[in-house]
Design an enzyme around this catalytic site. Structure first.
Site, PDB file in Angstrom:
ATOM      1  N   LYS A 114       2.719   2.036   2.268  1.00 54.55           N
ATOM      2  CA  LYS A 114       2.481   2.688   3.736  1.00 54.55           C
ATOM      3  C   LYS A 114       3.608   2.125   4.558  1.00 54.55           C
ATOM      4  O   LYS A 114       3.742   0.997   4.958  1.00 54.55           O
ATOM      5  CB  LYS A 114       1.254   2.091   4.292  1.00 54.55           C
ATOM      6  N   LYS A 150       0.613  -1.246   0.041  1.00 52.00           N
ATOM      7  CA  LYS A 150      -0.005  -0.073  -0.034  1.00 52.00           C
ATOM      8  C   LYS A 150       0.925   1.203   0.068  1.00 52.00           C
ATOM      9  O   LYS A 150       0.468   2.311   0.217  1.00 52.00           O
ATOM     10  CB  LYS A 150      -0.979  -0.207   1.209  1.00 52.00           C
TER      11      LYS A 150
HETATM   12  N1  C2G Z   1     -10.147   6.694   9.609  1.00 52.52           N
HETATM   13  C1  C2G Z   1     -11.054   7.379  10.198  1.00 52.52           C
HETATM   14  N2  C2G Z   1     -10.805   8.757  10.593  1.00 52.52           N
HETATM   15  C2  C2G Z   1      -9.392   9.154  10.535  1.00 52.52           C
HETATM   16  C3  C2G Z   1      -8.329   8.173  10.206  1.00 52.52           C
HETATM   17  C4  C2G Z   1      -8.840   6.869   9.825  1.00 52.52           C
HETATM   18  O1  C2G Z   1     -12.239   7.194  10.293  1.00 52.52           O
HETATM   19  N3  C2G Z   1      -9.092  10.416  10.892  1.00 52.52           N
HETATM   20  C5  C2G Z   1     -10.441   5.155   9.558  1.00 52.52           C
HETATM   21  C6  C2G Z   1     -10.221   4.851   8.060  1.00 52.52           C
HETATM   22  O2  C2G Z   1     -11.351   5.458   7.209  1.00 52.52           O
HETATM   23  C7  C2G Z   1     -10.085   3.248   8.156  1.00 52.52           C
HETATM   24  C8  C2G Z   1      -9.663   3.025   9.555  1.00 52.52           C
HETATM   25  O3  C2G Z   1      -9.826   4.141  10.308  1.00 52.52           O
HETATM   26  O4  C2G Z   1     -11.500   2.535   7.875  1.00 52.52           O
HETATM   27  C9  C2G Z   1      -8.168   2.688   9.573  1.00 52.52           C
HETATM   28  O5  C2G Z   1      -7.400   3.630   8.852  1.00 52.52           O
HETATM   29  P1  C2G Z   1      -6.095   3.315   8.271  1.00 52.52           P
HETATM   30  O6  C2G Z   1      -5.206   2.427   9.129  1.00 52.52           O
HETATM   31  O7  C2G Z   1      -5.313   4.506   7.624  1.00 52.52           O
HETATM   32  O8  C2G Z   1      -6.492   2.092   7.122  1.00 52.52           O
HETATM   33  P2  C2G Z   1      -5.988   2.014   5.649  1.00 52.52           P
HETATM   34  O9  C2G Z   1      -4.440   2.015   5.791  1.00 52.52           O
HETATM   35  O10 C2G Z   1      -6.543   2.906   4.682  1.00 52.52           O
HETATM   36  O11 C2G Z   1      -6.172   0.327   5.343  1.00 52.52           O
HETATM   37  O12 C2G Z   1      -7.971  -3.047   2.788  1.00 52.52           O
HETATM   38  C10 C2G Z   1      -8.239  -1.841   3.399  1.00 52.52           C
HETATM   39  C11 C2G Z   1      -6.998  -1.138   3.838  1.00 52.52           C
HETATM   40  O13 C2G Z   1      -6.191  -2.213   4.581  1.00 52.52           O
HETATM   41  C12 C2G Z   1      -7.212  -0.002   4.847  1.00 52.52           C
END
Ligand code: C2G
Length: 156
Positions: free
Chosen positions: A50, A48
């Site tokens: 990341k 990703k």
């Molecule tokens: N999130 C949120 N508000 C934020 C930051 C994050 O609601 N200020 C939510 C994201 O929308 C997500 C969850 O928290 O639903 C986890 O965020 P991340 O760890 O950034 O997830 P991500 O890396 O986008 O991984 O297969 C899907 C991916 O693995 C999602």
């Protein structure tokens, strides 16, 4: 008549666990009886693009201890969602709106919901602030702390 427990699943990195993550998990618990969270492994995150600060073993332990979470599994691939939904008999797939539309193909297997994100916070923002702080030369930081200490004493 006994109604079957409703089960919801979400996927995420949950790096530097913060209020945005907590709000989402709390919301999931209000939508179902059982909350399953698939936490992205470090290897999957590389895919990703990341770079996580907190290693997978710690991230999954933190998420597991959140009272809204009933079960955690590793997220190792993009393809596992359909298999997970079938394996865990999931009723709802939910994720933040930053993914709006990306997982509509799961509608064939369960309800798909995109939830509002918490504004003003993200792991990326936290990492940037940390990087800025760490980029300040050590002696300048010490000077700043001395000034703050003097100000604190003056205010006593
Ligand atoms: N999130 C949120 N508000 C934020 C930051 C994050 O609601 N200020 C939510 C994201 O929308 C997500 C969850 O928290 O639903 C986890 O965020 P991340 O760890 O950034 O997830 P991500 O890396 O986008 O991984 O297969 C899907 C991916 O693995 C999602």
């Amino acid at each position: 008549m006994i109604t079957r427990q409703k089960r919801i699943i979400t996927y995420g990195t949950f790096d530097m666990f913060h209020i945005g993550h907590l709000n989402l998990l709390k919301r999931l618990k209000s939508m179902a009886d059982t909350v399953i969270v698939a936490v992205s492994t470090d290897e999957f995150n590389l895919g990703k693009n990341k770079k996580t600060i907190i290693p997978f073993e710690q991230r999954i332990k933190i998420v597991e201890c959140i009272k809204y979470v009933d079960m955690v599994i590793p997220e190792k691939s993009w393809e596992q969602k359909v298999e997970d939904i079938k394996k865990y008999d999931v009723d709802i797939f939910a994720i933040g709106k930053d993914w709006e539309g990306k997982f509509d193909f799961l509608k064939e297997y369960c309800e798909v919901v995109y939830l509002d994100r918490t504004s003003g916070i993200s792991s990326t923002k936290l990492k940037k602030s940390l990087k800025t702080l760490l980029s300040i030369p050590h002696d300048e930081l010490l000077k700043a702390f001395d000034i703050l200490e003097t100000l604190r004493k003056d205010l006593e």
